[in-house]
Design a protein around this motif. Structure first.
Motif, PDB file in Angstrom:
ATOM      1  N   ALA A  19       0.842  -1.198   0.000  1.00  0.00           N
ATOM      2  CA  ALA A  19       0.000   0.000   0.000  1.00  0.00           C
ATOM      3  C   ALA A  19       0.871   1.239   0.000  1.00  0.00           C
ATOM      4  O   ALA A  19       1.980   1.242   0.552  1.00  0.00           O
ATOM      5  CB  ALA A  19      -0.920  -0.005   1.218  1.00  0.00           C
ATOM      6  N   LYS A  20       0.356   2.303  -0.615  1.00  0.00           N
ATOM      7  CA  LYS A  20       1.070   3.577  -0.665  1.00  0.00           C
ATOM      8  C   LYS A  20       0.047   4.688  -0.761  1.00  0.00           C
ATOM      9  O   LYS A  20      -0.915   4.594  -1.526  1.00  0.00           O
ATOM     10  CB  LYS A  20       1.977   3.597  -1.901  1.00  0.00           C
ATOM     11  N   GLY A  95      -3.758  11.943  -2.213  1.00  0.00           N
ATOM     12  CA  GLY A  95      -4.219  11.609  -0.872  1.00  0.00           C
ATOM     13  C   GLY A  95      -4.832  10.230  -0.773  1.00  0.00           C
ATOM     14  O   GLY A  95      -5.023   9.715   0.330  1.00  0.00           O
ATOM     15  N   ASP A  96      -5.162   9.626  -1.923  1.00  0.00           N
ATOM     16  CA  ASP A  96      -5.685   8.257  -1.896  1.00  0.00           C
ATOM     17  C   ASP A  96      -4.591   7.286  -1.462  1.00  0.00           C
ATOM     18  O   ASP A  96      -3.414   7.463  -1.809  1.00  0.00           O
ATOM     19  CB  ASP A  96      -6.173   7.815  -3.283  1.00  0.00           C
ATOM     20  N   THR A  97      -4.993   6.274  -0.726  1.00  0.00           N
ATOM     21  CA  THR A  97      -4.080   5.172  -0.394  1.00  0.00           C
ATOM     22  C   THR A  97      -4.467   4.013  -1.291  1.00  0.00           C
ATOM     23  O   THR A  97      -5.604   3.537  -1.231  1.00  0.00           O
ATOM     24  CB  THR A  97      -4.181   4.778   1.091  1.00  0.00           C
ATOM     25  N   ASN A 122      -8.294   1.358  -4.237  1.00  0.00           N
ATOM     26  CA  ASN A 122      -8.087   2.498  -3.342  1.00  0.00           C
ATOM     27  C   ASN A 122      -8.575   2.162  -1.937  1.00  0.00           C
ATOM     28  O   ASN A 122      -9.006   1.041  -1.662  1.00  0.00           O
ATOM     29  CB  ASN A 122      -8.743   3.776  -3.900  1.00  0.00           C
ATOM     30  N   GLN A 123      -8.509   3.140  -1.060  1.00  0.00           N
ATOM     31  CA  GLN A 123      -8.841   2.937   0.351  1.00  0.00           C
ATOM     32  C   GLN A 123     -10.296   2.548   0.571  1.00  0.00           C
ATOM     33  O   GLN A 123     -10.643   1.989   1.607  1.00  0.00           O
ATOM     34  CB  GLN A 123      -8.494   4.183   1.174  1.00  0.00           C
ATOM     35  N   VAL A 128      -9.129   0.326  -9.153  1.00  0.00           N
ATOM     36  CA  VAL A 128      -8.670   1.412 -10.020  1.00  0.00           C
ATOM     37  C   VAL A 128      -7.862   0.886 -11.204  1.00  0.00           C
ATOM     38  O   VAL A 128      -7.841   1.517 -12.261  1.00  0.00           O
ATOM     39  CB  VAL A 128      -7.893   2.501  -9.237  1.00  0.00           C
ATOM     40  N   ILE A 129      -7.206  -0.251 -11.050  1.00  0.00           N
ATOM     41  CA  ILE A 129      -6.493  -0.901 -12.156  1.00  0.00           C
ATOM     42  C   ILE A 129      -6.748  -2.396 -12.069  1.00  0.00           C
ATOM     43  O   ILE A 129      -6.663  -2.992 -10.995  1.00  0.00           O
ATOM     44  CB  ILE A 129      -4.964  -0.647 -12.103  1.00  0.00           C
TER      45      ILE A 129
END
Length: 139
Positions: A19-20, A95-97, A122-123, A128-129
């Motif tokens: 996660a990032k 800002g999304d994780t 995402n969080q 998203v992919i």
């Protein structure tokens, strides 16, 4: 720390994630490295006029987290990235994780190749992919 999972030890179903949180710095740095200065990524006023209503991260920035995972965790060191299919399903905002996940779905013993399902969420759990990678694992 970079792991080095041996090809013989990898099984169909093996998974890894990382996660990032995507920062403004990440977006500007990626723009500088890649040369992609599309204003939807770097210009807040322009981005307000788009369907996203705010700046979004480059799709390939998030895809890069898949590459990081393949090269450092599963399979890890000595992995040669051969191919990647990607479908961008939703935007990533500053800002999304995001969490990149790879899962071994096929093992081709004769060529030391692996096919992996690759996803980024995402969080909120939004995909998203979505994609699939082919790698060669050099032991």
């Amino acid at each position: 720390m970079v792991q080095d999972v041996k090809f013989a030890d990898i099984k169909v179903g093996d998974k890894a994630s990382m996660a990032k949180t995507v920062s403004e710095y990440d977006v500007y740095t990626f723009a500088g490295v890649s040369g992609d200065f599309n204003p939807v990524h770097i210009n807040a006023e322009f981005a307000k006029t788009t369907m996203f209503k705010e700046r979004i991260a480059h799709g390939m920035l998030s895809a890069g987290f898949i590459s990081a995972l393949l090269g450092t965790t599963l399979p890890g060191a000595n992995t040669i990235y051969l191919a990647q299919e990607l479908a961008f399903k939703a935007p990533v905002k500053i800002g999304d994780t995001v969490t990149a996940t790879v899962e071994v779905i096929e093992k081709i013993e004769a060529k030391n190749r692996l096919i992996l399902k690759t996803t980024v969420t995402n969080q909120d759990g939004t995909l998203v992919i979505d994609g699939k990678a082919t790698v060669m694992k050099k032991d």
